[in-house]
Design an enzyme around this catalytic site. Structure first.
Site, PDB file in Angstrom:
ATOM      1  N   ASP A   1      48.510  19.499  17.068  1.00 47.90           N
ATOM      2  CA  ASP A   1      48.113  20.188  15.846  1.00 47.90           C
ATOM      3  C   ASP A   1      49.027  21.394  15.657  1.00 47.90           C
ATOM      4  O   ASP A   1      49.144  22.233  16.561  1.00 47.90           O
ATOM      5  CB  ASP A   1      46.660  20.647  15.935  1.00 47.90           C
TER       6      ASP A   1
ATOM      7  N   ASP B   1      37.171  12.314   7.582  1.00 41.74           N
ATOM      8  CA  ASP B   1      36.549  13.361   8.385  1.00 41.74           C
ATOM      9  C   ASP B   1      35.138  13.587   7.845  1.00 41.74           C
ATOM     10  O   ASP B   1      34.970  13.812   6.648  1.00 41.74           O
ATOM     11  CB  ASP B   1      37.360  14.656   8.306  1.00 41.74           C
TER      12      ASP B   1
END
Length: 243
Positions: free
Chosen positions: A8, A129
């Site tokens: 990330d 998500d």
């Protein structure tokens, strides 16, 4: 089943967040390319990259770091975060990215997902998500009233290569994935599912591997392999049924 390490990116550095909160980040490496090589050397067959700044801004923000990662790797990489149009998709593929992950745009402009699948067959993945079963968008900053399984079913027939399903409540919390909802989603659709969020121990890998027959083809892990709670090499062996 693949075990897929995550990188990330925030401001060019390799970080991990808790439950998607940008102010709850831990920096693990100032050199994302070096970190990518570590995961490759430990046996990873695919790398998962998220441009966190891009996810919030709606446009790519870590191109230099992404280019460095791709240049450092021999294994393929997939990327998500702020990818909302066809030129951005094409640009990433030209950069050497193997698969591009569409998230927010899949909810807000599904026609673009369909067109992307037509133009770039085999290269489009959708990230769904969810928070309490509902789709979250724009870097998880907004929760919609669209159910995750409804969105997944709407994408059937588009040519989506895989769906990455993340339970936000589990992400970065080291509490294990949501096996029930992940399995339910995989059984409800024909698109392969990659589990994400909370994968933190070998037992999680074993449990997800048992869902492979239902359509769960991979597991993304981040914080656990950075902290040492999960050994990537051993996780890969377990996923392959070798341990």
């Amino acid at each position: 089943m693949l075990v897929i390490p995550a990188i990330d990116l925030k401001e060019g550095r390799c970080v991990r967040l808790e439950q998607g909160l940008m102010d709850k980040d831990t920096v693990y490496n100032d050199d994302p390319a070096a970190q990518a090589r570590i995961w490759q050397e430990q046996g990873a067959e695919l790398l998962h990259i998220v441009d966190l700044d891009g996810a919030f801004a709606g446009v790519p923000k870590n191109r230099a770091a992404i280019q460095a990662i791709v240049s450092a790797l021999e294994i393929p990489a997939q990327i998500g975060g702020g990818i909302r149009d066809l030129p951005t998709i094409e640009g990433y593929l030209q950069l050497g990215i193997k698969r591009v992950i569409l998230g927010t745009v899949a909810k807000e402009n599904p026609a673009l997902v369909k067109e992307a699948c037509r133009l770039f067959p085999g290269a489009i993945v959708v990230g769904i998500d969810a928070k309490e079963g509902f789709v979250a968008v724009r870097g998880w900053a907004e929760v919609t009233r669209k159910k995750a399984d409804e969105l997944a079913k709407e994408l059937e027939g588009y040519g989506v290569e895989a769906i990455i399903y993340t339970d936000i409540a589990r992400d970065g919390m080291m509490q294990g994935p949501n096996l029930q909802t992940t399995g339910d989603l995989a059984r409800a659709i024909r698109i392969p599912v990659i589990a994400s969020g909370g994968v933190s121990r070998l037992e999680d890998i074993r449990n997800l591997a048992r869902l492979e027959a239902d359509g769960v083809v991979g597991a993304i892990t981040g914080k656990a392999i950075y902290s040492g709670a999960l050994d990537l090499r051993e996780a890969i062996r377990v996923a392959r049924g070798l341990a």
